[in-house]
Structure formats: C-alpha cells, structure tokens
Design a protein around this motif. Structure first.
Motif, short mmCIF file in Angstrom:
data_model
loop_
_atom_site.label_atom_id
_atom_site.label_comp_id
_atom_site.label_asym_id
_atom_site.label_seq_id
_atom_site.Cartn_x
_atom_site.Cartn_y
_atom_site.Cartn_z
N ASP A 14 35.57 34.69 37.78
CA ASP A 14 36.83 34.73 37.01
C ASP A 14 37.28 36.35 36.90
OD1 ASP A 14 34.94 36.12 35.39
OD2 ASP A 14 35.03 34.73 33.72
N GLY A 15 36.75 37.16 37.57
CA GLY A 15 37.19 38.60 37.51
C GLY A 15 36.76 39.42 36.52
N VAL A 70 39.78 34.79 46.98
CA VAL A 70 39.36 34.89 45.40
C VAL A 70 39.59 33.55 44.83
CG1 VAL A 70 39.27 35.92 43.38
CG2 VAL A 70 39.21 37.37 45.21
N VAL A 71 38.47 32.76 44.45
CA VAL A 71 38.80 31.66 43.83
C VAL A 71 38.49 31.77 42.23
CG1 VAL A 71 37.91 29.30 43.49
CG2 VAL A 71 37.62 30.32 45.70
N ASP A 72 39.78 31.79 41.47
CA ASP A 72 39.74 32.22 39.99
C ASP A 72 39.24 31.30 39.12
OD1 ASP A 72 40.44 33.18 37.63
OD2 ASP A 72 42.62 33.56 38.13
N CYS A 73 38.11 31.59 38.47
CA CYS A 73 37.45 30.37 37.54
C CYS A 73 37.93 30.83 36.16
CB CYS A 73 36.01 30.70 37.73
SG CYS A 73 35.22 30.44 39.34
N GLU A 74 38.69 31.43 35.89
CA GLU A 74 39.18 31.72 34.58
C GLU A 74 39.94 30.31 34.06
OE1 GLU A 74 41.18 35.32 31.83
OE2 GLU A 74 41.91 34.86 33.75
N SER A 75 39.82 30.08 32.85
CA SER A 75 40.25 28.89 32.17
C SER A 75 40.59 29.19 30.83
CB SER A 75 39.48 27.59 32.24
OG SER A 75 38.28 27.88 31.73
N GLY A 76 41.33 28.27 30.04
CA GLY A 76 41.79 28.25 28.80
C GLY A 76 43.21 28.98 28.55
N PRO A 77 43.72 28.78 27.36
CA PRO A 77 44.96 29.01 27.00
C PRO A 77 45.46 30.64 27.29
CG PRO A 77 43.99 28.79 25.18
CD PRO A 77 43.13 28.17 26.24
N ARG A 110 44.35 33.78 29.10
CA ARG A 110 43.96 34.38 30.45
C ARG A 110 44.41 35.63 30.60
NH1 ARG A 110 44.85 29.14 34.61
NH2 ARG A 110 44.04 27.59 33.29
N MET A 111 43.57 36.46 31.13
CA MET A 111 43.66 37.97 31.46
C MET A 111 44.10 38.25 32.86
SD MET A 111 40.17 39.15 29.54
CE MET A 111 40.59 40.88 29.59
N GLY A 112 43.87 37.37 33.74
CA GLY A 112 44.52 37.82 35.18
C GLY A 112 43.53 38.65 35.93
N LEU A 113 42.33 38.76 35.51
CA LEU A 113 41.47 39.84 36.36
C LEU A 113 41.25 39.14 37.64
CD1 LEU A 113 38.91 40.34 33.43
CD2 LEU A 113 40.85 41.87 34.23
N ALA A 114 40.99 38.03 38.01
CA ALA A 114 40.76 37.80 39.49
C ALA A 114 41.86 38.01 40.26
CB ALA A 114 40.37 36.11 39.49
N ALA A 115 43.07 37.79 39.77
CA ALA A 115 44.40 38.22 40.60
C ALA A 115 44.24 39.62 40.93
CB ALA A 115 45.63 37.82 39.81
N THR A 116 43.85 40.36 39.95
CA THR A 116 43.91 41.82 40.19
C THR A 116 42.66 42.36 41.24
OG1 THR A 116 44.36 42.29 37.81
CG2 THR A 116 43.51 44.11 39.25
N LEU A 117 41.52 41.56 41.10
CA LEU A 117 40.47 41.96 42.01
C LEU A 117 40.97 41.40 43.54
CD1 LEU A 117 37.47 42.16 42.70
CD2 LEU A 117 37.02 39.90 42.38
N ALA A 118 41.69 40.21 43.58
CA ALA A 118 42.18 39.76 44.87
C ALA A 118 43.14 40.82 45.62
CB ALA A 118 43.00 38.33 44.89
N ALA A 119 43.99 41.58 44.76
CA ALA A 119 44.85 42.49 45.26
C ALA A 119 44.08 43.74 45.90
CB ALA A 119 45.77 42.84 44.03
#
Length: 657
Positions: free
Chosen positions: A585-586, A614-621, A623-632
């Motif tokens: 989830d990052g 990067v497979v983003d496992c973050e869930s819920g209403p 979300r911090m978007g940390l996995a997207a940052t990691l992917a970048a």
C-alpha cells in the motif's frame, strides 16, 4: 581387467555398491538397466556430493566388452546443440569435395554403450525428448541440412540431477525406466569410509584400482552371465497379474509402468541367477519403476508406500509355471515360450503406444492442484500469523516484450541455440556461444571473393572470415520476483493468502515453462528472502507454507533486499530478464526516516533498469496515494486495485511483461 578406464574410481569401491546384502538402489538400478537395456535407462536424483557422477562413470568399466573393445561412455554436455547430438553434414567434405556426407553425432558414438547426461534437468526439453525417443526406439533419424538417414543408436541412457536446481516435466520423468533418490549417508562410520576411500584413490589411483580388480572382474562376469540368462527367465501369468495389481494399487497412468516393472523384474531374476520371476523380484522392480510414475502432482512427496506394496504382494510366493501341454501344434493361451510374444520375451514397440502424455494433459491435472496448507488465524494480541493458500490455478502465458538472449525455456522470445533458424551472422557477433554452421550463407559469403582469391576452377576457396553461423529464435525462461508487504495490515485483510496463491500458481506455470520465481517479504523491522529464485516447485511449496505476516512495514528494507537479490541473480545469470512485482500500500512505518529511505531504495532499482510494477493494496474511503508515489520513484507501472486477488495480481504481471 585392463582398459583405458581402469583407473577410474572402481564401481565396486563406491560405498553402497558393495553392501553385504547387495548393491544399494542406485547401483542396482544401473546394473539392471545394463542387463536389460529395454528397461529404459536410469534417472538418479539427489543432492550434490552423493557420488552420482562417480558411479555412472565407473559403470562402463564393469560392462562386458563389445567386439573386444571397452564399452563406450559418452557424456552429453547440457550446452550441446541438436547438431552435436544427432549429427549433421560434414562441412569440410561439403566445401572441399562437394559431397554431402553425414558426420555422426553423440547418439551414434554412444551406440552399444552408455550415454550419460549430468544435470539432465537443465538440458533443453526438446533434446531430452530426442534422447528418450532414440533410447526407446534403438535408432535415431536425422533429417537436416540435406541429410536424410537412420542409424542404430542402442545405448543405456543415464541421467543425474539435483532436484534443488529444478524438476523434469512429468512427461519426461515418466520416460525414464527407473528412478532412484540418493542422499549422503548420515551414519558417521559410513561417511568416514567414503572419505577414506576417496583419499586413498586420490593418493594412488592405480594402486587403489588394483585392490578392487578382483571385485570388478567378478562383477563384470556376473553381469555377463545375467545378460545371457535374462532371455530365458520366465514371467508366469500369476507374476504378470501381480505386477498389474501393484501398478493399479498405486494408481499409475498408462501401461508403461507395468511394462517397465515386468522388464525390471526379469532383469533382477537374471541378476539373482533365477530362471523364474519371484515376488522379491517384483518388489525390487516396483520400488525402482513406480515412485516417479505416481507423482502426477508437483507437490506430492516422493517415494512408495511400503505397507501398501507389502499388502498387495502378500506373503504367498508365486505358483510355479504349469507344465506345457504335450503336442507339437499347441499354441494356446498362456504359452509364452520362445517364438511367441509372452511376457518373458521381447515387447518391442510396446513403449511407443502406451503411457504417453502431452502438455495439455499435464496442465489440466495441475490446474486442480490444491495446497495442503490450511489458514491459521491471527493470534490474540495482534501477533504474527501464517496465512493459508487457496487452490492453485492455471495461468496464461506471461512473456517479456522484445527478444532476449536468456537461458532456453518455454516462455519469452529469445535468441537461443535451438529453435527455428531466422538468419545468419559471424561467430564473433554470435557472442561466442557457437551455433550450427549456416552452410548456405557461408558459401554465399565466400562466393563474392573467389575471383579476387584467384580461383578459376576446382573447390571453393574459403577463409575464416567467410564462416557464418545460424541465428535461431526460440524461447527463454525468465525470473519473476515478488516483493510482498507481509505487515499486519496485509494480514488483517487476508491479502497474504491471495498473494501466496498467486505465487503458487505462477510456480506451477514456471514448472512447465522452466522459469524462475522468487519471493521477498518485509514485515516488522526487516526483510527476508522467503523463496530464493528457484525452478523447484517442491521447495517453493515448503517455503510458502510457513510464510508469516504481521507487524510494522519496513518498505525500504524490502526494496533493498529485492535489489540485492536481483543483482546477485544478474551476476549468476546475466542473460535472464527479470520482472519485479511490488505488492504494497506504499506505507513505510518502520525505523527513522522510513519514507525517505524507501524513496532512495526505489531510486536504486530505477537506476539499475529493473522492469517493475507496483500493485497498490490501499483500500478504504481515505487513501493517501503512497503506492502511486512509490511507483513514480521506481519508474514502474502503478496499478490501483481495491482487493488484491490472485487473478488480478497475475493479470497485472502479464500486462507489465
């Protein structure tokens, strides 16, 4: 006994080959397949350092000579090309005299001898198929480079392998007549004796061989006598029915097991000096011929249920052969005497019509494999837990884009030493890997220079610069490395079970396609290699079974461990392309400056040019978007998903490949 091989380590000097109760299973299997070559050869499986190669190389020296010459022992290197195995056109004769003459390959050289393949599990599948077909048929057919011919190729095929380096496909495993599992002795006295004999041999090979000369000669004479007797050994109807009962009880596929067991029992009876097969012969044959044939699923444990074997065989000895009815014209049922096709005589051709399987059969059976693991719920207080694994499923082809140059396999397009010919190049541009001569392009390269070289007639004038080798396109194997967040948040959502199921399914696919798959997990305060890159699905299942989850999220440590592992693998095998799949989830919550360190680790992977997703496992209403940052920072594809299902995870890796 004097021969060029007499200073090899003596067969009878190998600990286990000279036991008081007879040879151990490995030595016995080798002896039986030389007494009756139609048994189909031997596959010796075992850990390194168990004298597999030593005893095979010593076998040729104790076989009776062929036409007053030692039995040939031909070793096939795992990097051999198809030209070298089957033979091809003699280039010198073709260029100098214009004659298309056949130059024999290793199969022809092994005729009436032993063909030995060390690390046979690393040999490309199409070459293993070719060897096994030649061994079963007793001849080899060559159709290449304008040569069309068939020659005799009767040999004993012996393969050795270390299962930790990968398994043979079930179709190929079944084609070996006998298989034995070997391991180093655990008895300190036996281990000491092994070392004692090895040191004595190294100090004085000739003297050591002389001490075992009498034993070697006696063994050679016994093998020769057994060869002479095996054609006279009787296998009664009762014995044949007992073999069928044993094979049915162990639920083997096809009839190849029945045939091989019968042939092995005949050979063992001859080795024991008997003229009729007994229950003991059938018991020995079943132990050697059946264990690998009942392993239809990659996760089944090897071996044979001895209690079941004893139960089927029973305590009563086989009844004697009834006397044949009098009368010159009797040829009734059950008469398997000379000239008839009874069980005790030749069954030539029977292998070719029974027991065959193909990829589709194996793949369908593997799609229903279910792990024996059961989920372990999280312990009270939030401690670590061990997730179970769901049913493994069949995966579609995962291939890396472009054309690689990796190890031959069955997945991505690559330049390999086998496959279809797509062009030609000079040997230096081939990268020093050799390759078959491309005769047409060699002649074409030389033709344009003939006038300048002063040729007016006669043979073609060649120079080294004219040489061209074939460029072939086949398939390579790849490495898929999962870097998985095994922290408490992942365990709470039961994502580990789904991820482990995906890895298990990809391992089953890799088992067929000769890939490597690895797994790095991170939790608590560090990361570990839960599954080193491997071809072995058995080892993979064992590692996945006890994979724990829980604790904080050391993301940086996980990325650095993956980077280190990929660097090591690139050094070991620089041609194998890799895909890194980071499942997270990052979040980075372990240690000081956890976020900064995770970004620096991601930058190192990006600079190394590692293809990743990067497979983003973050869930819920929220979300911090940390996995997207990691992917970048990784330069990776970012795939947000609400639930990390096994099927979704596999689809992601395919799209990224």
């Amino acid at each position: 006994m004097s021969s060029p091989q007499s200073h090899h380590f003596p067969f009878s000097a190998v600990v286990g080959a000279d036991g008081p109760e007879g040879p151990d299973p490995m030595a016995l299997a080798l002896i039986l397949t030389t007494i009756a070559p139609d048994v189909g050869g031997v596959l010796v499986r075992g850990e390194k350092g168990t004298a597999k190669s030593t005893i095979v190389r010593a076998l040729a020296a104790v076989l009776p000579p062929v036409d007053d010459r030692p039995v040939p022992l031909v070793e096939l290197p795992i990097g051999a090309t198809e030209d070298r195995v089957t033979g091809s056109i003699n280039l010198e004769s073709a260029l100098a005299e214009g004659k298309a003459e056949y130059e024999p390959g290793l199969l022809a050289k092994a005729h009436r001898g032993i063909l030995y393949v060390d690390e046979v599990n690393l040999l490309h599948d199409h070459l293993v198929d070719l060897l096994l077909d030649a061994a079963a048929m007793g001849r080899a057919t060559v159709e290449r480079d304008g040569v069309s011919m068939t020659h005799e190729a009767r040999f004993v095929l012996v393969g050795t392998m270390n299962p930790e380096e990968g398994e043979l496909r079930p179709q190929l495993l079944d084609r070996f007549g006998l298989t034995v599992e070997v391991a180093a002795p655990r008895d300190p006295a036996l281990r000491a004796e092994v070392v004692r004999r090895r040191m004595a041999y190294d100090a004085d090979p000739a003297g050591f061989a002389a001490r075992y000369a009498a034993a070697e000669e006696a063994l050679q004479a016994r093998i020769a006598a057994a060869r002479g007797l095996v054609g006279e050994v009787r296998l009664t109807d009762a014995g044949l029915l007992k073999i069928a009962e044993v094979c049915a009880a162990f639920d083997v596929d096809g009839l190849r097991a029945d045939i091989v067991t019968a042939r092995t029992a005949l050979a063992h009876a001859a080795w024991s000096g008997r003229s009729q097969v007994t229950l003991d012969d059938i018991r020995v044959a079943a132990r050697l011929a059946l264990p690998h044939r009942r392993r239809r699923k990659p996760f089944d444990a090897p071996g044979l249920d001895e209690d079941l074997l004893d139960q089927v065989l029973g305590d009563d000895e086989l009844p004697p052969e009834p006397p044949e009815p009098e009368g010159p014209d009797d040829d009734g049922p059950g008469n398997d005497g000379p000239g008839n096709d009874g069980p005790g005589n030749s069954t030539e051709g029977s292998d070719d019509s029974t027991g065959e399987s193909d990829d589709s059969t194996v793949e369908s059976s593997q799609t229903s494999v279910e792990s024996s693991q059961t989920p372990v719920e999280s312990s009270p207080g939030g401690g670590s837990s061990v997730a179970g694994t769901g049913p493994a499923y069949r995966t579609r082809l995962l291939s890396v884009r472009g054309v690689g140059t990796g190890t031959a396999g069955r997945r991505s397009r690559a330049r390999t030493s086998n496959g279809r010919r797509v062009g030609a190049t000079t040997p230096d541009r081939q990268g020093g890997s050799g390759g078959a001569i491309h005769l047409t392009e060699t002649i074409r390269a030389a033709a344009r220079h003939q006038v300048a070289r002063g040729r007016t007639e006669g043979r073609l004038l060649l120079e080294p610069a004219d040489l061209r080798v074939a460029v072939r396109e086949g398939r390579e194997s790849n490495l898929v490395l999962f870097c998985v967040d095994a922290s408490g948040s992942m365990a709470a959502r039961r994502r580990m079970e789904q991820v482990k199921t995906a890895v298990l399914s990809l391992l089953l696919d890799a088992y067929q396609r000769r890939d490597k798959v690895g797994l790095v997990t991170f939790r608590g305060t560090g990361a570990e290699v839960a599954l080193p890159p491997t071809h072995s699905v058995d080892a993979a299942a064992q590692r996945l079974e006890d994979l724990p989850s829980g604790g904080r999220t050391p993301l940086a440590e996980g990325l650095l461990e993956a980077a280190h592992l990929l660097a090591v693998e690139r050094t070991r095998d620089p041609q194998r392309r890799a895909l890194l799949v980071v499942v997270t989830d990052g979040r980075a919550t372990a240690g000081a400056d956890a976020v900064v360190r995770s970004r620096l680790a991601a930058g190192l992977l990006a600079e190394a040019g590692i293809a990743s997703v990067v497979v983003d496992c973050e869930s819920g209403p929220m979300r911090m978007g940390l996995a997207a940052t990691l992917a970048a920072h990784l330069g990776a594809e970012h795939v947000p998903i609400g639930e990390v299902s096994a099927e979704a995870l596999v689809d992601v890796t395919r799209r990224a490949a």
